[in-house]
Design a protein around this motif. Structure first.
Motif, PDB file in Angstrom:
ATOM      1  N   SER A 148       0.844  -1.203   0.000  1.00 15.41           N
ATOM      2  CA  SER A 148       0.000   0.000   0.000  1.00 15.41           C
ATOM      3  C   SER A 148       0.878   1.251   0.000  1.00 15.41           C
ATOM      4  O   SER A 148       1.989   1.256   0.532  1.00 15.41           O
ATOM      5  N   GLY A 149       0.360   2.295  -0.615  1.00 17.96           N
ATOM      6  CA  GLY A 149       1.103   3.559  -0.664  1.00 17.96           C
ATOM      7  C   GLY A 149       2.451   3.396  -1.330  1.00 17.96           C
ATOM      8  O   GLY A 149       3.484   3.767  -0.763  1.00 17.96           O
ATOM      9  N   SER A 150       2.456   2.894  -2.576  1.00 12.36           N
ATOM     10  CA  SER A 150       3.722   2.463  -3.164  1.00 12.36           C
ATOM     11  C   SER A 150       4.119   3.191  -4.440  1.00 12.36           C
ATOM     12  O   SER A 150       4.843   2.641  -5.274  1.00 12.36           O
ATOM     13  N   THR A 151       3.695   4.450  -4.592  1.00 12.51           N
ATOM     14  CA  THR A 151       4.105   5.198  -5.781  1.00 12.51           C
ATOM     15  C   THR A 151       5.223   6.183  -5.505  1.00 12.51           C
ATOM     16  O   THR A 151       5.698   6.858  -6.417  1.00 12.51           O
ATOM     17  N   SER A 152       5.670   6.277  -4.255  1.00 10.26           N
ATOM     18  CA  SER A 152       6.802   7.152  -3.932  1.00 10.26           C
ATOM     19  C   SER A 152       7.395   6.711  -2.598  1.00 10.26           C
ATOM     20  O   SER A 152       6.814   5.875  -1.889  1.00 10.26           O
ATOM     21  N   ASN A 174      -3.854   5.347   9.455  1.00 14.16           N
ATOM     22  CA  ASN A 174      -2.649   4.710   9.973  1.00 14.16           C
ATOM     23  C   ASN A 174      -2.910   3.443  10.779  1.00 14.16           C
ATOM     24  O   ASN A 174      -1.996   2.643  10.967  1.00 14.16           O
ATOM     25  N   LEU A 175      -4.122   3.262  11.266  1.00 19.53           N
ATOM     26  CA  LEU A 175      -4.412   2.110  12.117  1.00 19.53           C
ATOM     27  C   LEU A 175      -5.566   1.265  11.593  1.00 19.53           C
ATOM     28  O   LEU A 175      -5.436   0.047  11.417  1.00 19.53           O
ATOM     29  N   ILE A 176      -6.698   1.910  11.334  1.00 16.55           N
ATOM     30  CA  ILE A 176      -7.876   1.134  10.946  1.00 16.55           C
ATOM     31  C   ILE A 176      -7.719   0.560   9.542  1.00 16.55           C
ATOM     32  O   ILE A 176      -8.065  -0.605   9.298  1.00 16.55           O
ATOM     33  N   ALA A 177      -7.185   1.344   8.611  1.00 20.92           N
ATOM     34  CA  ALA A 177      -7.004   0.839   7.245  1.00 20.92           C
ATOM     35  C   ALA A 177      -6.090  -0.388   7.196  1.00 20.92           C
ATOM     36  O   ALA A 177      -6.430  -1.378   6.535  1.00 20.92           O
ATOM     37  N   PRO A 178      -4.941  -0.394   7.883  1.00 19.98           N
ATOM     38  CA  PRO A 178      -4.148  -1.628   7.900  1.00 19.98           C
ATOM     39  C   PRO A 178      -4.910  -2.820   8.478  1.00 19.98           C
ATOM     40  O   PRO A 178      -4.763  -3.947   7.993  1.00 19.98           O
ATOM     41  N   VAL A 192       4.580  -1.091   8.243  1.00 19.05           N
ATOM     42  CA  VAL A 192       5.582  -0.034   8.334  1.00 19.05           C
ATOM     43  C   VAL A 192       5.050   0.991   9.328  1.00 19.05           C
ATOM     44  O   VAL A 192       4.079   1.699   9.055  1.00 19.05           O
ATOM     45  N   THR A 193       5.673   1.042  10.498  1.00 13.75           N
ATOM     46  CA  THR A 193       5.194   1.920  11.560  1.00 13.75           C
ATOM     47  C   THR A 193       6.174   3.083  11.732  1.00 13.75           C
ATOM     48  O   THR A 193       6.493   3.758  10.767  1.00 13.75           O
ATOM     49  N   LEU A 229       1.586  -8.960   2.412  1.00 15.80           N
ATOM     50  CA  LEU A 229       0.910  -7.666   2.536  1.00 15.80           C
ATOM     51  C   LEU A 229       1.837  -6.724   3.280  1.00 15.80           C
ATOM     52  O   LEU A 229       2.239  -7.005   4.417  1.00 15.80           O
ATOM     53  N   VAL A 230       2.192  -5.630   2.638  1.00 17.41           N
ATOM     54  CA  VAL A 230       3.001  -4.597   3.278  1.00 17.41           C
ATOM     55  C   VAL A 230       2.115  -3.377   3.494  1.00 17.41           C
ATOM     56  O   VAL A 230       1.730  -2.694   2.535  1.00 17.41           O
ATOM     57  N   ASN A 231       1.772  -3.117   4.750  1.00 18.55           N
ATOM     58  CA  ASN A 231       0.960  -1.952   5.098  1.00 18.55           C
ATOM     59  C   ASN A 231       1.877  -0.749   5.275  1.00 18.55           C
ATOM     60  O   ASN A 231       2.377  -0.473   6.364  1.00 18.55           O
TER      61      ASN A 231
END
Length: 246
Positions: A14-18, A115-119, A142-143, A85-87
């Motif tokens: 997730s969030g993997s375009t930059s 940051n919490l519920i979506a993962p 990734v925290t 799965l990489v959050n």
């Protein structure tokens, strides 16, 4: 022996375009995985990266539960399996820790939602497929070191990462041995999001034993190592260039 296309593990990042997410996607693709690239915006960048890596791209707003679940469904629809799965997706903005009024309930809700519920939603949606992974399912959250020490861009941000660290441990205890769950907790990483954080960059240059912030590739290397380590679970690995020692 080179694996056949259908035998290659599938990773959703997730969030993997930059930033960190892009570096993780590139590293896992280099390790032979088929990668699902994700972003909330940046569709053009996501499609270009997915094409470069030979993967797939899915746009989704993870603050919307249906879209978060749809991200996992799209990955499964594309490849028929999910092994990793990489959050990584997260949000942050500076709020002084001592300015309690500035950290509004709206700030808390937005930070916790992403940051919490979506993962959590992604973990629950991906769990059946991860349990069926022939190589063993792996979740990496990734925290942040702000979830371990009293640091971070804001109190709500630090609290969201601390909660995700603890969720990591709880899930590891609940989901083993079929699925391993770990967290990587970076300190300052040199990304577009942090480029204007002058004080933080100065702090890492002056006080961290490594005398620099992490590069996204540094974090990607650790994420890849955690995925490859088939006995490791329930760990929150702080990666801050040794700043925690000072």
């Amino acid at each position: 022996m080179r694996m056949e296309q259908a035998d290659r593990p599938v990773a959703l990042v997730s969030g993997s375009t930059s930033g960190i997410g892009e570096a993780v996607a590139r590293r896992l693709a280099g390790d032979g995985m088929r990668v699902v690239v994700h972003s909330r915006r940046s569709a053009e960048a996501g499609q270009a990266l997915a094409a470069e890596l030979g993967g797939a791209y899915v746009r989704a707003d993870l603050a919307v539960e249906e879209e978060a679940r749809g991200l996992v469904e799209a990955a499964l629809g594309q490849y028929g399996r999910l092994d990793v799965l990489v959050n990584n997706a997260g949000i942050s903005w500076p709020i002084p820790h001592d300015d309690l009024a500035a950290a509004t309930p709206a700030d808390w809700r937005q930070l916790l939602e992403v940051n919490l519920i979506a993962p959590w939603v992604l973990c629950t949606a991906a769990l059946p497929a991860l349990r069926e992974s022939p190589v063993g399912g792996s979740i990496v959250n990734v925290t942040s070191h702000a979830g371990v020490r009293p640091k971070g861009s804001s109190v709500p941000y630090a609290a969201s990462k601390a909660a995700l660290n603890h969720v990591t441990r709880l899930l590891a205890a609940a989901l083993g041995p079929e699925v391993r769950v770990n967290a990587v907790a970076p300190g300052l990483v040199d990304t577009p999001m942090t480029k204007d954080w002058a004080h933080a960059h100065e702090l890492w240059r002056d006080r961290a034993p490594m005398r620099r912030p992490a590069q996204p590739a540094d974090v990607a290397d650790l994420v890849a190592s955690v995925i490859a380590s088939t006995y490791l679970t329930g760990e929150v690995i702080v990666m801050d260039g040794g700043l925690n020692l000072t």
